[in-house]
Design an enzyme around this catalytic site. Sequence first.
Site, PDB file in Angstrom:
ATOM      1  N   ASP A  78       0.842  -1.202   0.000  1.00 41.90           N
ATOM      2  CA  ASP A  78       0.000   0.000   0.000  1.00 41.90           C
ATOM      3  C   ASP A  78       0.882   1.258   0.000  1.00 41.90           C
ATOM      4  O   ASP A  78       0.387   2.381  -0.051  1.00 41.90           O
ATOM      5  CB  ASP A  78      -1.007  -0.001   1.164  1.00 41.90           C
ATOM      6  CG  ASP A  78      -0.347  -0.076   2.526  1.00 41.90           C
ATOM      7  OD1 ASP A  78       0.899  -0.200   2.598  1.00 41.90           O
ATOM      8  OD2 ASP A  78      -1.078  -0.008   3.543  1.00 41.90           O
ATOM      9  N   SER A  79       2.223   1.058  -0.022  1.00 36.58           N
ATOM     10  CA  SER A  79       3.142   2.172  -0.270  1.00 36.58           C
ATOM     11  C   SER A  79       2.911   2.735  -1.672  1.00 36.58           C
ATOM     12  O   SER A  79       3.429   3.795  -2.015  1.00 36.58           O
ATOM     13  CB  SER A  79       4.598   1.722  -0.100  1.00 36.58           C
ATOM     14  OG  SER A  79       4.842   0.520  -0.812  1.00 36.58           O
TER      15      SER A  79
ATOM     16  N   GLU B  28      -1.731  -5.412   8.582  1.00 37.30           N
ATOM     17  CA  GLU B  28      -0.913  -4.873   9.676  1.00 37.30           C
ATOM     18  C   GLU B  28      -1.605  -5.073  11.026  1.00 37.30           C
ATOM     19  O   GLU B  28      -2.784  -4.733  11.156  1.00 37.30           O
ATOM     20  CB  GLU B  28      -0.676  -3.366   9.455  1.00 37.30           C
ATOM     21  CG  GLU B  28       0.091  -3.057   8.188  1.00 37.30           C
ATOM     22  CD  GLU B  28       0.332  -1.559   7.989  1.00 37.30           C
ATOM     23  OE1 GLU B  28      -0.029  -0.754   8.875  1.00 37.30           O
ATOM     24  OE2 GLU B  28       0.888  -1.206   6.927  1.00 37.30           O
TER      25      GLU B  28
ATOM     26  N   GLU C 160       8.915  -4.366  10.737  1.00 34.89           N
ATOM     27  CA  GLU C 160       9.357  -3.071  10.204  1.00 34.89           C
ATOM     28  C   GLU C 160       9.923  -2.178  11.306  1.00 34.89           C
ATOM     29  O   GLU C 160       9.286  -1.948  12.334  1.00 34.89           O
ATOM     30  CB  GLU C 160       8.180  -2.361   9.497  1.00 34.89           C
ATOM     31  CG  GLU C 160       8.582  -1.013   8.911  1.00 34.89           C
ATOM     32  CD  GLU C 160       7.628  -0.476   7.853  1.00 34.89           C
ATOM     33  OE1 GLU C 160       6.682  -1.183   7.454  1.00 34.89           O
ATOM     34  OE2 GLU C 160       7.840   0.685   7.432  1.00 34.89           O
TER      35      GLU C 160
ATOM     36  N   ASP D 146      -1.166  -6.035  -0.313  1.00 37.92           N
ATOM     37  CA  ASP D 146      -1.531  -5.403   0.961  1.00 37.92           C
ATOM     38  C   ASP D 146      -3.022  -5.123   1.019  1.00 37.92           C
ATOM     39  O   ASP D 146      -3.606  -4.610   0.057  1.00 37.92           O
ATOM     40  CB  ASP D 146      -0.821  -4.047   1.084  1.00 37.92           C
ATOM     41  CG  ASP D 146       0.377  -4.094   2.004  1.00 37.92           C
ATOM     42  OD1 ASP D 146       0.458  -5.015   2.847  1.00 37.92           O
ATOM     43  OD2 ASP D 146       1.241  -3.213   1.884  1.00 37.92           O
TER      44      ASP D 146
ATOM     45  N   LYS E 292      -1.501  -9.353   2.767  1.00 37.92           N
ATOM     46  CA  LYS E 292      -0.768  -8.923   3.982  1.00 37.92           C
ATOM     47  C   LYS E 292      -1.622  -7.900   4.701  1.00 37.92           C
ATOM     48  O   LYS E 292      -2.283  -7.076   4.059  1.00 37.92           O
ATOM     49  CB  LYS E 292       0.597  -8.325   3.613  1.00 37.92           C
ATOM     50  CG  LYS E 292       1.327  -7.688   4.808  1.00 37.92           C
ATOM     51  CD  LYS E 292       2.794  -7.398   4.517  1.00 37.92           C
ATOM     52  CE  LYS E 292       3.066  -6.069   3.871  1.00 37.92           C
ATOM     53  NZ  LYS E 292       2.608  -4.881   4.632  1.00 37.92           N
TER      54      LYS E 292
HETATM   55  O1  KIV Z   1       3.535  -1.108   1.686  1.00 37.00           O
HETATM   56  C1  KIV Z   1       4.713  -1.508   1.730  1.00 37.00           C
HETATM   57  O2  KIV Z   1       5.537  -1.217   0.856  1.00 37.00           O
HETATM   58  C2  KIV Z   1       5.101  -2.329   2.869  1.00 37.00           C
HETATM   59  C3  KIV Z   1       6.556  -2.627   3.032  1.00 37.00           C
HETATM   60  C4  KIV Z   1       7.277  -1.419   3.481  1.00 37.00           C
HETATM   61  C5  KIV Z   1       6.781  -3.768   3.925  1.00 37.00           C
HETATM   62  O3  KIV Z   1       4.279  -2.725   3.638  1.00 37.00           O
END
Ligand code: KIV
Length: 272
Positions: A52-53, A123, A190, A91, A121
């Site tokens: 989600d980056s 969090e 992280e 994510d 994934k």
């Molecule tokens: O969204 C992302 O890029 C991440 C990584 C930094 C692990 O969750």
Amino acid sequence: MSVHQEDTRKVTTHRLWEMKQRGEKIAMLTSYDFSMAKLIDQSGMDVILVGDSASNVMAGNSTTLPITLDQMIYHGKSVVRGVNRALVVVDMPFGTYQGNSKEALASAIRIMKETHADAIKLEGGSEIRESIERILCAGIPVMGHLGLTPQSINKFGTYAVRAREEAEAAKLKEDAKLLQEIGCFALVLEKIPATLAKEVSESLKIPTIGIGAGQYTDGQVLVAHDMLGITQAFSPRFLRRYANLQETIVQATQDYIKDVKSRDFPNEKEQY
Ligand code: KIV
């Protein structure tokens, strides 16, 4: 371009577990689009994370919070089309799994059905246990994410290193055990102290993938735009830059502008 891995079989969650068993480090990198995912996969990456980056590096937001489920699905679909070998993890965006476990399952099912990714994934630890359990019950592989969890940035108030204090470290260790017990196949750690990441990694059978968590995790992950030097402002201590694509792109773009203005481009061979 050839695959730079002798073993060209598709990476599975089971193979990641085997890699941990034999002490082979796991390489993971983000990707958000077809063309880049294809190059990264052909380079021999083990895991590609549709992070989600994307909210930061693709859309220019200052946090990961605004990205939507539809947008993550769009990025996920694009990446999956470019990948043959790597395990693709998508994510779950902020707000699609924290409310209740039924909503979490519905979001995870949309991701899996529409993107054809291999896993999701999310969090957090014990707070989202019910959501993770429900998603796992549906047969969807889940990667956990503890430590600095950017979707909680408004609660943390800072992107500083997490779990330096004993109480937070103890909660992280409990959450890591819990995520393994309920069936997560891997865990992102992280921005936590390397000694804590070592302890957690050694105590778990499932692989840990670190970002800013030191050298003892079972694998490493970076954001592709950071490690390729496309983003320049973001420069934490843990980031190693393997290229300076910003310079390359700006130089190539300036050369193109110059050639257009000077009428050098296109020349006789470049026309019909
Ligand atoms: O969204 C992302 O890029 C991440 C990584 C930094 C692990 O969750």
